[in-house]
Write a protein that holds these residues in place. Sequence first.
Motif, PDB file in Angstrom:
ATOM      1  N   ASN A  92      12.973 -32.271 -20.340  1.00 40.90           N
ATOM      2  CA  ASN A  92      13.763 -33.283 -21.051  1.00 40.90           C
ATOM      3  C   ASN A  92      14.564 -32.622 -22.175  1.00 40.90           C
ATOM      4  OD1 ASN A  92      11.855 -32.772 -22.985  1.00 40.90           O
ATOM      5  ND2 ASN A  92      11.197 -34.889 -23.244  1.00 40.90           N
ATOM      6  N   CYS A  93      15.333 -33.409 -22.858  1.00 33.33           N
ATOM      7  CA  CYS A  93      16.057 -32.963 -24.063  1.00 33.33           C
ATOM      8  C   CYS A  93      16.970 -31.762 -23.820  1.00 33.33           C
ATOM      9  CB  CYS A  93      15.070 -32.632 -25.184  1.00 33.33           C
ATOM     10  SG  CYS A  93      13.931 -33.965 -25.549  1.00 33.33           S
ATOM     11  N   ASN A  94      17.538 -31.696 -22.615  1.00 38.79           N
ATOM     12  CA  ASN A  94      18.461 -30.599 -22.300  1.00 38.79           C
ATOM     13  C   ASN A  94      17.865 -29.209 -22.488  1.00 38.79           C
ATOM     14  OD1 ASN A  94      20.658 -32.204 -21.537  1.00 38.79           O
ATOM     15  ND2 ASN A  94      21.116 -32.605 -23.698  1.00 38.79           N
ATOM     16  N   GLN A  95      16.543 -29.079 -22.382  1.00 36.35           N
ATOM     17  CA  GLN A  95      15.958 -27.740 -22.385  1.00 36.35           C
ATOM     18  C   GLN A  95      16.277 -27.117 -21.022  1.00 36.35           C
ATOM     19  OE1 GLN A  95      11.875 -27.622 -24.333  1.00 36.35           O
ATOM     20  NE2 GLN A  95      11.849 -29.629 -23.370  1.00 36.35           N
ATOM     21  N   GLY A  96      16.111 -25.829 -20.887  1.00 35.60           N
ATOM     22  CA  GLY A  96      16.461 -25.165 -19.628  1.00 35.60           C
ATOM     23  C   GLY A  96      15.527 -25.549 -18.481  1.00 35.60           C
ATOM     24  N   TYR A  97      15.915 -25.155 -17.275  1.00 37.52           N
ATOM     25  CA  TYR A  97      15.047 -25.371 -16.112  1.00 37.52           C
ATOM     26  C   TYR A  97      13.895 -24.380 -16.140  1.00 37.52           C
ATOM     27  CZ  TYR A  97      19.030 -27.914 -14.196  1.00 37.52           C
ATOM     28  OH  TYR A  97      20.033 -28.806 -13.998  1.00 37.52           O
ATOM     29  N   ILE A  98      12.799 -24.758 -15.496  1.00 35.59           N
ATOM     30  CA  ILE A  98      11.691 -23.815 -15.313  1.00 35.59           C
ATOM     31  C   ILE A  98      11.499 -23.629 -13.812  1.00 35.59           C
ATOM     32  CG2 ILE A  98       9.244 -23.409 -15.673  1.00 35.59           C
ATOM     33  CD1 ILE A  98       9.362 -25.108 -18.137  1.00 35.59           C
ATOM     34  N   TYR A  99      11.593 -22.393 -13.358  1.00 40.70           N
ATOM     35  CA  TYR A  99      11.524 -22.101 -11.922  1.00 40.70           C
ATOM     36  C   TYR A  99      10.148 -21.567 -11.553  1.00 40.70           C
ATOM     37  CZ  TYR A  99      16.576 -22.300 -12.471  1.00 40.70           C
ATOM     38  OH  TYR A  99      17.845 -22.715 -12.768  1.00 40.70           O
ATOM     39  N   GLU A 100       9.768 -21.766 -10.302  1.00 44.86           N
ATOM     40  CA  GLU A 100       8.548 -21.129  -9.815  1.00 44.86           C
ATOM     41  C   GLU A 100       8.751 -19.617  -9.767  1.00 44.86           C
ATOM     42  OE1 GLU A 100       5.811 -23.695  -7.017  1.00 44.86           O
ATOM     43  OE2 GLU A 100       7.738 -23.245  -6.084  1.00 44.86           O
ATOM     44  N   TRP A 101       7.616 -18.896  -9.739  1.00 37.06           N
ATOM     45  CA  TRP A 101       7.722 -17.438  -9.810  1.00 37.06           C
ATOM     46  C   TRP A 101       8.315 -16.824  -8.545  1.00 37.06           C
ATOM     47  CZ3 TRP A 101       2.675 -18.584 -12.461  1.00 37.06           C
ATOM     48  CH2 TRP A 101       2.820 -18.460 -13.855  1.00 37.06           C
ATOM     49  N   VAL A 102       7.873 -17.288  -7.359  1.00 39.97           N
ATOM     50  CA  VAL A 102       8.362 -16.624  -6.127  1.00 39.97           C
ATOM     51  C   VAL A 102       8.973 -17.630  -5.156  1.00 39.97           C
ATOM     52  CG1 VAL A 102       6.851 -14.596  -6.103  1.00 39.97           C
ATOM     53  CG2 VAL A 102       6.008 -16.775  -5.197  1.00 39.97           C
ATOM     54  N   ASP A 103       9.897 -17.152  -4.325  1.00 37.91           N
ATOM     55  CA  ASP A 103      10.476 -18.004  -3.284  1.00 37.91           C
ATOM     56  C   ASP A 103       9.408 -18.316  -2.242  1.00 37.91           C
ATOM     57  OD1 ASP A 103      12.803 -17.664  -4.596  1.00 37.91           O
ATOM     58  OD2 ASP A 103      13.796 -16.467  -3.032  1.00 37.91           O
ATOM     59  N   ARG A 104       9.505 -19.488  -1.688  1.00 42.09           N
ATOM     60  CA  ARG A 104       8.636 -19.871  -0.571  1.00 42.09           C
ATOM     61  C   ARG A 104       9.464 -19.788   0.709  1.00 42.09           C
ATOM     62  NH1 ARG A 104       4.249 -23.073  -2.450  1.00 42.09           N
ATOM     63  NH2 ARG A 104       4.350 -23.479  -4.693  1.00 42.09           N
ATOM     64  N   THR A 105       8.815 -19.664   1.856  1.00 40.96           N
ATOM     65  CA  THR A 105       9.560 -19.676   3.120  1.00 40.96           C
ATOM     66  C   THR A 105       8.932 -20.683   4.068  1.00 40.96           C
ATOM     67  OG1 THR A 105       8.187 -17.922   4.021  1.00 40.96           O
ATOM     68  CG2 THR A 105      10.282 -17.252   3.018  1.00 40.96           C
ATOM     69  N   LEU A 106       9.762 -21.198   4.971  1.00 43.50           N
ATOM     70  CA  LEU A 106       9.281 -22.187   5.944  1.00 43.50           C
ATOM     71  C   LEU A 106      10.121 -22.070   7.214  1.00 43.50           C
ATOM     72  CD1 LEU A 106       7.466 -24.748   6.374  1.00 43.50           C
ATOM     73  CD2 LEU A 106       9.392 -26.094   5.499  1.00 43.50           C
ATOM     74  N   ASP A 107       9.450 -21.910   8.365  1.00 42.13           N
ATOM     75  CA  ASP A 107      10.185 -21.860   9.637  1.00 42.13           C
ATOM     76  C   ASP A 107      10.444 -23.285  10.108  1.00 42.13           C
ATOM     77  OD1 ASP A 107      10.256 -19.113   9.748  1.00 42.13           O
ATOM     78  OD2 ASP A 107       8.259 -18.990  10.686  1.00 42.13           O
ATOM     79  N   LEU A 108      11.702 -23.598  10.313  1.00 42.65           N
ATOM     80  CA  LEU A 108      12.059 -24.973  10.676  1.00 42.65           C
ATOM     81  C   LEU A 108      12.183 -25.126  12.187  1.00 42.65           C
ATOM     82  CD1 LEU A 108      14.739 -25.654   7.933  1.00 42.65           C
ATOM     83  CD2 LEU A 108      12.383 -26.477   8.004  1.00 42.65           C
ATOM     84  N   PRO A 109      11.763 -26.282  12.704  1.00 39.82           N
ATOM     85  CA  PRO A 109      11.920 -26.553  14.137  1.00 39.82           C
ATOM     86  C   PRO A 109      13.394 -26.759  14.498  1.00 39.82           C
ATOM     87  CG  PRO A 109      10.998 -28.454  13.009  1.00 39.82           C
ATOM     88  CD  PRO A 109      11.099 -27.359  11.989  1.00 39.82           C
ATOM     89  N   PRO A 110      13.700 -26.832  15.792  1.00 38.47           N
ATOM     90  CA  PRO A 110      15.104 -26.967  16.201  1.00 38.47           C
ATOM     91  C   PRO A 110      15.677 -28.352  15.917  1.00 38.47           C
ATOM     92  CG  PRO A 110      13.664 -27.010  18.108  1.00 38.47           C
ATOM     93  CD  PRO A 110      12.788 -26.701  16.919  1.00 38.47           C
ATOM     94  N   CYS A 111      16.980 -28.437  16.014  1.00 33.45           N
ATOM     95  CA  CYS A 111      17.717 -29.684  15.870  1.00 33.45           C
ATOM     96  C   CYS A 111      17.176 -30.741  16.831  1.00 33.45           C
ATOM     97  CB  CYS A 111      19.175 -29.369  16.204  1.00 33.45           C
ATOM     98  SG  CYS A 111      20.282 -30.699  15.913  1.00 33.45           S
ATOM     99  N   GLY A 112      17.123 -31.962  16.398  1.00 32.57           N
ATOM    100  CA  GLY A 112      16.666 -33.028  17.282  1.00 32.57           C
ATOM    101  C   GLY A 112      15.213 -33.416  17.029  1.00 32.57           C
ATOM    102  N   THR A 113      14.497 -32.624  16.255  1.00 31.27           N
ATOM    103  CA  THR A 113      13.108 -32.951  15.933  1.00 31.27           C
ATOM    104  C   THR A 113      13.079 -34.182  15.034  1.00 31.27           C
ATOM    105  OG1 THR A 113      12.714 -30.589  15.869  1.00 31.27           O
ATOM    106  CG2 THR A 113      10.980 -31.995  14.968  1.00 31.27           C
TER     107      THR A 113
END
Length: 625
Positions: A584-605
């Motif tokens: 809140n109050c226009n303070q900066g964003y806080i990010y998670e430490w590491v990127d996560r990954t996710l394998d997505l199914p094909p189109c149409g799921t």
Amino acid sequence: MVLGSRSFYLTAASLVLAAAAGAECDRLGEYIAEERPVALQSVLDNIGPNGSQVPGTAAGLVVASPSKHDPDYFYTWSRDAGLTFKMIVEEFIRNPSSHAHLEEHIDNYIRSQAILQTVTNPSGSLLPSGRGLGEVKYHVDGSRYNGAWGRPQHDGPPLRAIAIIGYAKWLAEQGPDGEAEARDVIWPVIANDLSYTGQYWNTTGFDLWEEVHGASFFTVQSQYRALVEGAQLADRLGVSCGPACDQAPEVACFLNSAFWNGQYFVSNIHHSHARSGRDANSMLGSNVVFDVNAPCDSPSIQPCASRALASFKQWVDGFRDAGAYPINAGIPRNRGVAVGRYTEDVYLGGHPWYLITFGAAEFLYNAAAQWERQGSLTIDSTSRAFFADLDASVSEGTYSADNPVFSRVVDAVTAYADSFVEVARRYTPENGALAEQYNRYHPFQPVGARDLTWSYAAMITMAASRAGEHAASWVPDSESVPSAPCPVPNPPHGTYAPAVAAGAPNNTDSLCAVPVEFRVLASTYYGEDIYVFGSASNLGNWDMGSAQPLSTNEYSDNYPLWNAVVDVDAPGQTLKYKYVRRQNCNQGYIYEWVDRTLDLPPCGTTDVLVVNEQWNGPTGQPGNC
Ligand code: NOJ
Ligand code: NOJ
């Protein structure tokens, strides 16, 4: 002599009364005659591209109010726009030659909505799930709004469908060209909204006041009408609504069995708020589904339904408390009062609302018109208390039009309706401007968003009802409703497609996406929000400006869940993403430490891929601003 003087006295008294009623009647008549055109012009002033109050607004988009701060209503809401265009279509059809200028606005609206349907937003996208249609509001240029909000709201699509169906029905009667346009250009827009309504009616969402996540009576009424009327239009045009419209009987079953508590319709159910459920919600819903030719026992719950009347009384009575609403001090029970959304309301002071005060009058005019049309009126144990406020001598029974009780009661209800308009008139400023609310405390000034489009639209629909200018019927001769307990719902997946002939971009491929539910446990302080963002455009392409806000619908202290189902437009790819805290109050964003990954199914799921995770990063501190 005694008798004579007594009768003279009575005559004089009734003359005085009649004169007072006449004066009030004239005052009201004058007010309405003056205000109605002002209201229509004020509505048009809030619509793009040429609305004088809303420069920069895309063609056909309805801005809720020109107010840009305190509150900021400079957006287009699907609900407000749908209700506004329902009114505009009805006005146009009533008198196409004198209201010819409205047809261009209707064309613009349909086109703007065809485009809006394809705008991917925090509620989702059009393809493949339709979920993007549940989005609440957009920027006035038609781009997505990315802030946290009470989403989705399921009343937008059915209200838009009802508005556009009204026009398509009329157009189809204008000859083969009109019929072809209704079928080839307009129907595909409606079809998306009906698909959405058929698919999601049994899913919880936010109510029309954007506060309660659950099931809302107003929304379900709108859904029922859209599905029934949509099926009729499909028949007329020789197209198909598919399985979506077949849901109507089950929707009616839910509407009729789930909300009634024995005394009134509880407006919001399946939620955890401390609310009585006495709410303008159900009154407004009965106005949306109103059909002057419908029977009072229609499962759509018409204004003349005993349960609707009972709910109306229960809700209005809350506003008769002069301690809480000094504006209503000294008003007797047979007279209208200043009414707002619900008595627990605190939003901007929780004052009475213009659109609701007009709505109350409209509801009563509508009920009276239905009794007149049917030539009969029934008072039963459910509705008796409503009628007793207006005429203490009434008893239960069915009264036909030739019975003096009938006209006495219908007149009393009509006078009661007038008295609500009189309240709105009294607090309308000299120039006719209608804000959202008016103050319950002396000197009872307008409050909240100025020039609220919906307030003006509600004034006009009230005036039409009072004048007996009723819109075309939609309630079928027989409505089938399964008997309670209602069957376990199994809503069909909808079919969605950009309504290209109406102006939607034909970007079917780029809109393909797979649904993922992001669920992250993250304790937050009040005012802090969680977003998810990453390597797909629906996740902002790593840009916070288009990141996906998560919701706290299922958040509790013990289980601090932030979640959202997102249509991720990176089918078949490995997604990279992260959760972010927006402090809140226009303070900066806080990010998670590491990127996560996710394998997505094909189109149409269509099955939702669910990921359950824990916040993995620093926490924040309230900014105390
Ligand atoms: C804004 C909404 O539009 C309004 O309906 C609501 O009461 C307030 N937010 C408070 O939640
Ligand atoms: C707040 C109201 O509660 C909501 O129903 C409406 O859509 C917005 N204001 C915009 O007018």
